[in-house]
Design an enzyme around this catalytic site. Structure first.
Site, PDB file in Angstrom:
ATOM      1  N   ALA A   1       0.058  29.624  33.893  1.00 55.05           N
ATOM      2  CA  ALA A   1       0.154  28.501  32.942  1.00 55.05           C
ATOM      3  C   ALA A   1      -0.701  28.768  31.702  1.00 55.05           C
ATOM      4  O   ALA A   1      -1.379  27.885  31.186  1.00 55.05           O
ATOM      5  CB  ALA A   1      -0.273  27.206  33.628  1.00 55.05           C
TER       6      ALA A   1
ATOM      7  N   HIS B   1      10.347  47.893  26.401  1.00 55.50           N
ATOM      8  CA  HIS B   1       9.644  46.830  25.663  1.00 55.50           C
ATOM      9  C   HIS B   1       8.272  47.392  25.283  1.00 55.50           C
ATOM     10  O   HIS B   1       7.250  47.118  25.906  1.00 55.50           O
ATOM     11  CB  HIS B   1       9.503  45.589  26.544  1.00 55.50           C
ATOM     12  CG  HIS B   1       8.749  44.489  25.864  1.00 55.50           C
ATOM     13  ND1 HIS B   1       9.139  43.952  24.663  1.00 55.50           N
ATOM     14  CD2 HIS B   1       7.613  43.809  26.211  1.00 55.50           C
ATOM     15  CE1 HIS B   1       8.287  43.010  24.306  1.00 55.50           C
ATOM     16  NE2 HIS B   1       7.353  42.913  25.222  1.00 55.50           N
TER      17      HIS B   1
ATOM     18  N   THR C   1       5.402  39.156  32.133  1.00 53.78           N
ATOM     19  CA  THR C   1       4.122  39.861  32.113  1.00 53.78           C
ATOM     20  C   THR C   1       4.294  41.347  31.762  1.00 53.78           C
ATOM     21  O   THR C   1       5.239  41.995  32.207  1.00 53.78           O
ATOM     22  CB  THR C   1       3.455  39.704  33.501  1.00 53.78           C
ATOM     23  OG1 THR C   1       3.214  38.315  33.703  1.00 53.78           O
ATOM     24  CG2 THR C   1       2.150  40.475  33.608  1.00 53.78           C
ATOM     25  N   ASN C   2       3.359  41.848  30.990  1.00 51.52           N
ATOM     26  CA  ASN C   2       3.378  43.268  30.586  1.00 51.52           C
ATOM     27  C   ASN C   2       2.588  44.144  31.541  1.00 51.52           C
ATOM     28  O   ASN C   2       1.673  43.661  32.196  1.00 51.52           O
ATOM     29  CB  ASN C   2       2.781  43.388  29.177  1.00 51.52           C
ATOM     30  CG  ASN C   2       3.813  43.067  28.118  1.00 51.52           C
ATOM     31  OD1 ASN C   2       4.958  43.490  28.220  1.00 51.52           O
ATOM     32  ND2 ASN C   2       3.410  42.317  27.109  1.00 51.52           N
TER      33      ASN C   2
ATOM     34  N   GLY D   1       3.256  30.600  29.394  1.00 49.25           N
ATOM     35  CA  GLY D   1       3.721  29.664  30.417  1.00 49.25           C
ATOM     36  C   GLY D   1       3.699  28.228  29.934  1.00 49.25           C
ATOM     37  O   GLY D   1       4.662  27.475  30.133  1.00 49.25           O
TER      38      GLY D   1
HETATM   39  P1  NAD Z   1      -2.606  34.149  29.241  1.00 53.41           P
HETATM   40  O1  NAD Z   1      -3.830  34.924  29.565  1.00 53.41           O
HETATM   41  O2  NAD Z   1      -2.711  33.034  28.270  1.00 53.41           O
HETATM   42  O3  NAD Z   1      -1.990  33.544  30.601  1.00 53.41           O
HETATM   43  C1  NAD Z   1      -1.917  34.256  31.788  1.00 53.41           C
HETATM   44  C2  NAD Z   1      -2.195  33.277  32.912  1.00 53.41           C
HETATM   45  O4  NAD Z   1      -2.035  33.951  34.159  1.00 53.41           O
HETATM   46  C3  NAD Z   1      -3.636  32.729  32.892  1.00 53.41           C
HETATM   47  O5  NAD Z   1      -3.601  31.319  32.826  1.00 53.41           O
HETATM   48  C4  NAD Z   1      -4.238  33.235  34.180  1.00 53.41           C
HETATM   49  O6  NAD Z   1      -5.173  32.334  34.760  1.00 53.41           O
HETATM   50  C5  NAD Z   1      -3.005  33.397  35.051  1.00 53.41           C
HETATM   51  N1  NAD Z   1      -3.202  34.281  36.197  1.00 53.41           N
HETATM   52  C6  NAD Z   1      -3.923  35.424  36.270  1.00 53.41           C
HETATM   53  N2  NAD Z   1      -3.857  35.932  37.517  1.00 53.41           N
HETATM   54  C7  NAD Z   1      -3.061  35.102  38.240  1.00 53.41           C
HETATM   55  C8  NAD Z   1      -2.631  35.085  39.581  1.00 53.41           C
HETATM   56  N3  NAD Z   1      -3.021  36.040  40.456  1.00 53.41           N
HETATM   57  N4  NAD Z   1      -1.827  34.093  39.988  1.00 53.41           N
HETATM   58  C9  NAD Z   1      -1.458  33.091  39.137  1.00 53.41           C
HETATM   59  N5  NAD Z   1      -1.852  33.045  37.852  1.00 53.41           N
HETATM   60  C10 NAD Z   1      -2.650  34.039  37.425  1.00 53.41           C
HETATM   61  O7  NAD Z   1      -1.511  35.199  28.772  1.00 53.41           O
HETATM   62  P2  NAD Z   1      -0.129  34.889  28.015  1.00 53.41           P
HETATM   63  O8  NAD Z   1      -0.343  34.992  26.560  1.00 53.41           O
HETATM   64  O9  NAD Z   1       0.492  33.679  28.595  1.00 53.41           O
HETATM   65  O10 NAD Z   1       0.700  36.183  28.455  1.00 53.41           O
HETATM   66  C11 NAD Z   1       1.074  36.347  29.807  1.00 53.41           C
HETATM   67  C12 NAD Z   1       1.645  37.727  30.033  1.00 53.41           C
HETATM   68  O11 NAD Z   1       2.851  37.861  29.307  1.00 53.41           O
HETATM   69  C13 NAD Z   1       0.751  38.877  29.569  1.00 53.41           C
HETATM   70  O12 NAD Z   1       0.882  39.963  30.457  1.00 53.41           O
HETATM   71  C14 NAD Z   1       1.329  39.251  28.225  1.00 53.41           C
HETATM   72  O13 NAD Z   1       1.062  40.584  27.860  1.00 53.41           O
HETATM   73  C15 NAD Z   1       2.802  39.030  28.501  1.00 53.41           C
HETATM   74  N6  NAD Z   1       3.651  38.811  27.344  1.00 53.41           N
HETATM   75  C16 NAD Z   1       4.872  39.393  27.389  1.00 53.41           C
HETATM   76  C17 NAD Z   1       5.773  39.198  26.355  1.00 53.41           C
HETATM   77  C18 NAD Z   1       7.152  39.808  26.454  1.00 53.41           C
HETATM   78  O14 NAD Z   1       7.862  39.860  25.457  1.00 53.41           O
HETATM   79  N7  NAD Z   1       7.568  40.243  27.631  1.00 53.41           N
HETATM   80  C19 NAD Z   1       5.397  38.439  25.257  1.00 53.41           C
HETATM   81  C20 NAD Z   1       4.136  37.832  25.253  1.00 53.41           C
HETATM   82  C21 NAD Z   1       3.274  38.027  26.309  1.00 53.41           C
END
Ligand code: NAD
Length: 300
Positions: free
Chosen positions: A10, A176, A120-121, A14
């Protein structure tokens, strides 16, 4: 009918996605699960406070455990960490890969009929790990990456030509990452030839530019909008062509890797992969991407 959607993670993407969903779809239940339970609860409360303005009838739940994602129709996986200073891609893969595998086991247990969209990346490998760990059909597990990159390309083409994004015949496929591959029909090349390199460079580094400006935080609005578009394609059985990271099963003679491909997306997930006729250099880049994918997986 799509009744329940769960978002794992979240954080930035999220929570923005949750807001998009509540603004655009009518579903019964939206679950937010995060290792940081207070964050999930805070986001859920904040979202509930938009009910009076958006008028949705969705129950929003901050999950304390995985059993609460039970019987979700769609699950969006955004959990993990973003790349921090001094961390290379392989370090990131180790951390996020193990979170993804654990999450996949829980999804298999509680929502065996769900469609999973990975965010997630490093996206392509995370998609692959979730696919393998759940044992779901390749049609049910795919990644949002190339569609965001395509959206970025459409915006840059709009800036250059003034032609609306929806009228452009262009998309991005392959990995990506900065090695993504651009595909432009000649109708979308309404700009001076020498501009192509500049546009291509801007698309490839736009995500990195956002991280640099934010300092340790990545894009959220674009990714959330791209995910919501995928969810709508599933929910309304649109059979819409959207580039997603999908398991290749012989397309371009590549097998058993996940890479971005234009796919028909509908109620069952990916209905089919569209194989466009590629130029020699595009095929070569795709092959190279599949080799890099295998190498990264080997080092995991
Ligand atoms: P963020 O750090 O704001 O959110 C990630 C969330 O995951 C955090 O709230 C964290 O507490 C939670 N988390 C960590 N470990 C966990 C677990 N074991 N179980 C449940 N929750 C857990 O990051 P974000 O900006 O929301 O980005 C999330 C991911 O998406 C990153 O890996 C980012 O690189 C990726 N991303 C991908 C794209 C794409 O185009 N595919 C675009 C943007 C971001």
């Amino acid at each position: 009918m799509i009744r329940k959607i769960s978002i794992i993670g979240a954080g930035g993407v999220g929570s923005n996605l949750a807001f998009n969903i509540l603004s655009r779809l009518q579903i019964s239940e939206l679950v937010l699960l995060d290792i940081n339970k207070d964050r999930a609860e805070a986001v859920a409360c904040d979202l509930e406070d938009t009910r009076g303005f958006l008028d949705f009838a969705t129950r929003i739940k901050a999950a304390k455990r995985y059993s609460q994602i039970k019987d979700s129709d769609i699950i969006i996986f955004t959990a993990g960490t973003v790349r921090k200073k001094g961390m290379n891609r392989q370090d990131l893969l180790k951390i996020n890969g193990s979170i993804a595998r654990e999450s996949a086991r829980q999804i298999r247990k509680y929502s065996p009929r769900s469609i999973i969209v990975a965010v997630t990346n490093p996206l392509d490998i995370i998609t692959y790990l979730i696919l393998k760990e759940t044992g779901f059909s390749w049609k049910k597990v795919f990644g949002m990456g190339s569609s965001l990159d395509s959206g970025r390309l459409l915006h840059l083409l709009f800036e250059e030509t003034g032609i609306a994004a929806g009228s452009q015949q262009a998309f991005v496929f392959g990995p990506h990452s900065k090695d993504m591959i651009l595909y432009l029909e000649k109708e979308s090349r309404f700009y001076q030839k020498e501009k192509h390199k500049e546009i291509s460079h801007k698309v490839r580094f736009r995500g990195a530019k956002i991280v640099e400006l934010h300092k340790n935080k990545s894009a959220v609005f674009g990714p959330a909008a791209a995910c919501c578009r995928l969810i709508e394609a599933i929910a309304f059985d649109k059979n819409q062509i959207i580039p997603v990271s999908v398991l290749l099963r012989g397309e371009y003679r590549i097998k058993n890797v996940c890479l971005g491909m234009p796919c028909v997306v509908g109620r069952e997930g990916v209905v089919r992969v569209i194989e466009k006729k590629l130029l020699g250099f595009q095929k070569k880049k795709l092959k190279q991407a599949s080799l890099s994918f295998r190498q990264a997986l080997k080092n995991l």
